[in-house]
Design a protein around this motif. Structure first.
Motif, PDB file in Angstrom:
ATOM      1  N   UNK A   1     -10.756  12.948   1.126  1.00  0.00           N
ATOM      2  CA  UNK A   1     -11.393  12.271   1.825  1.00  0.00           C
ATOM      3  C   UNK A   1     -10.740  10.016   2.038  1.00  0.00           C
ATOM      4  N   UNK A   2     -10.106  10.894   0.256  1.00  0.00           N
ATOM      5  CA  UNK A   2      -9.617   9.376  -0.054  1.00  0.00           C
ATOM      6  C   UNK A   2      -8.380   8.950   0.215  1.00  0.00           C
TER       7      UNK A   2
ATOM      8  N   UNK B   1       0.711  -1.000   0.285  1.00  0.00           N
ATOM      9  CA  UNK B   1       0.265  -0.537   0.365  1.00  0.00           C
ATOM     10  C   UNK B   1       0.982   1.558   0.030  1.00  0.00           C
ATOM     11  N   UNK B   2       2.359   1.134  -0.052  1.00  0.00           N
ATOM     12  CA  UNK B   2       3.450   2.692   0.459  1.00  0.00           C
ATOM     13  C   UNK B   2       2.762   2.917  -0.769  1.00  0.00           C
TER      14      UNK B   2
ATOM     15  N   UNK C   1      -5.591  -2.438   0.021  1.00  0.00           N
ATOM     16  CA  UNK C   1      -5.607  -2.279  -0.612  1.00  0.00           C
ATOM     17  C   UNK C   1      -6.653  -1.052  -1.164  1.00  0.00           C
ATOM     18  N   UNK C   2      -6.652   0.466  -0.594  1.00  0.00           N
ATOM     19  CA  UNK C   2      -8.558   0.548  -1.501  1.00  0.00           C
ATOM     20  C   UNK C   2      -8.398   1.817  -2.424  1.00  0.00           C
TER      21      UNK C   2
ATOM     22  N   UNK D   1      -4.789   6.201   5.979  1.00  0.00           N
ATOM     23  CA  UNK D   1      -5.660   5.298   7.269  1.00  0.00           C
ATOM     24  C   UNK D   1      -5.168   4.342   7.500  1.00  0.00           C
ATOM     25  N   UNK D   2      -5.501   3.218   5.659  1.00  0.00           N
ATOM     26  CA  UNK D   2      -5.261   1.931   6.178  1.00  0.00           C
ATOM     27  C   UNK D   2      -3.657   1.488   5.984  1.00  0.00           C
ATOM     28  N   UNK D   3      -2.525   2.471   4.930  1.00  0.00           N
ATOM     29  CA  UNK D   3      -1.275   2.522   5.608  1.00  0.00           C
ATOM     30  C   UNK D   3      -1.093   2.337   7.148  1.00  0.00           C
TER      31      UNK D   3
END
Length: 315
Positions: free
Chosen positions: A255-256, A36-37, A152-153, A262-264
Motif C-alpha cells: 500500500x505504501x 520523490x524518485x 514526498x509522503x 502514484x505520487x511520482x
C-alpha cells in the motif's frame, strides 16, 4: 490604436502571463519529481527484499502454519467467501495533472464492470479528493477517505491508511481488496494498475520469482539449465512470529509503495501537462502576434493610402 488591435494586444499579454505561470509550475513539478524518485527507488529495493523473503518461506511451505494463528496479519493469507469487495483508489487532491485522474477512475470502473461490482457489494477507500468526490457523487459507499498527502509522503504520514485497510479486512468490512493507482514508468509514460492485494496469495508472491528466473535464463543465454537456488532459514524465536511480522511488512509495503508510486506519477503528469500548456501558449502567442502585425500593417497601409489620397485631392 484601433479597438481590434488593442483586443489582440490584450490577448497576447494575458497569454504571456499564463505561459509564465505554466512554465513556473512545470519547473516546480519537475523539482518535486526529482525529489520523490530517490525515495521511490530506495523503497522499492526494501519492498522487493521483504517480498523475496516471504516468497521463499511460502515455497518452503512454512507459511501455512502462520495462517492458522489468530493474528491480524496471518489472517491476510486466509481466503474467505466474498460478500463485499474493497477498492483502494489513489488519485490527486487537485487538477492540472492532465488525464491522470480520469485514467485511474476509468480503469477502476472497467474493473468493477468486469467483476460485476456495484454500490451494493463494493466499498471504497479513497486517497485524494478527486476520487473521493467522484465516487461520493455517484452514491458509492466510501468507508474511508484521506486527503492532503504530501509531495514526498513518508511512511509515518500514511501509516493510518495502511493500518486502516488491513484492519478493515480483518474486521470483515470487505473480504477482498483491489488497489487502483497510476504507476510511474518514465517521465513521459505512466500506466494505470488495478490489481488484487488482499488476501495475499502464493500466486501473487511467486509471480515475480518466475519472471526473475526467466530473465536470468535469458541473461545466461546458455544451453545448460541452471537449477534454482533454494533458501533455508533458521527461526528464532519461532517461524510463526517471524512470518507474521513479514506478512505485516509485506502488506504495508504494497500500500505504501503504491502511494509513493502514484505520487511520482502525479508529479510526472503535472510536469507534462504544464509543459503542454506552455507549448500551447507559445503557439497561441505566435498566432496572435502574426495576426497583430498583419492588422497593424493593414492599418498603416490604410493611413498611408488616405494621406496620399488627400494630397492628390489638394493638387
Amino acid at each position: 490604436m484601433p479597438a481590434s488591435l488593442a483586443a489582440v494586444k490584450h490577448k497576447i499579454d494575458s497569454t504571456k502571463s499564463t505561459r509564465q505561470i505554466t512554465s513556473a509550475m512545470q519547473m516546480v513539478s519537475t523539482a518535486k519529481l526529482n525529489q520523490i524518485q530517490h525515495h521511490t527507488q530506495t523503497y522499492e529495493v526494501y519492498a522487493e527484499k521483504v517480498k523475496q523473503m516471504l516468497s521463499d518461506l511460502v515455497k518452503s511451505h512454512s507459511a501455512t502454519s502462520a495462517a492458522s494463528q489468530d493474528d491480524v496479519y496471518a489472517a491476510l493469507f486466509k481466503k474467505r467467501a466474498v460478500k463485499k469487495t474493497g477498492v483502494l483508489v489513489i488519485t490527486s487532491d487537485r487538477g492540472l495533472v492532465g488525464s491522470y485522474n480520469s485514467n485511474i477512475i476509468k480503469q477502476t470502473l472497467d474493473m468493477m464492470a468486469k467483476h460485476n461490482l456495484d454500490k451494493d457489494n463494493t466499498v471504497f477507500l479513497t486517497v485524494g479528493k478527486t476520487g473521493t468526490e467522484f465516487f461520493k457523487k455517484r452514491g458509492m459507499n466510501v468507508v474511508y477517505e484521506y486527503s492532503g498527502v504530501s509531495d514526498v509522503p513518508t511512511y509515518r504520514e500514511v501509516h493510518s491508511i495502511v493500518k486502516t485497510a488491513v484492519q478493515m479486512y480483518s474486521d470483515q468490512v470487505f473480504d477482498e481488496m483491489y488497489m487502483a493507482y497510476s504507476h510511474y514508468v518514465n517521465r513521459i509514460t505512466s500506466k494505470v494498475i488495478v490489481h488484487d492485494v488482499l488476501p495475499i496469495t502464493e500466486k501473487s508472491l511467486l509471480e515475480d520469482d518466475e519472471t526473475v528466473a526467466e530473465d536470468n535464463a535469458e541473461l545466461n543465454n546458455s544451453d545448460v539449465s541452471t537449477a534454482p537456488v533454494s533458501s533455508e532459514y533458521e527461526f528464532e524465536p519461532s517461524d510463526t512470529e517471524i512470518i507474521s511480522a513479514l506478512v505485516a511488512q509485506y502488506a504495508e509495503s504494497l500500500i505504501y509503495g503504491a502511494i509513493l508510486d502514484a505520487k511520482t506519477s502525479e508529479h510526472s503528469s503535472s510536469a507534462n501537462a504544464m509543459r503542454s500548456a506552455t507549448d500551447n501558449a507559445d503557439d497561441i502567442i505566435s498566432t496572435l502576434e502574426l495576426q497583430y502585425n498583419r492588422a497593424r500593417q493593414a492599418a498603416i497601409t490604410t493611413e498611408i493610402t488616405e494621406i496620399t489620397g488627400g494630397m492628390t485631392a489638394q493638387e
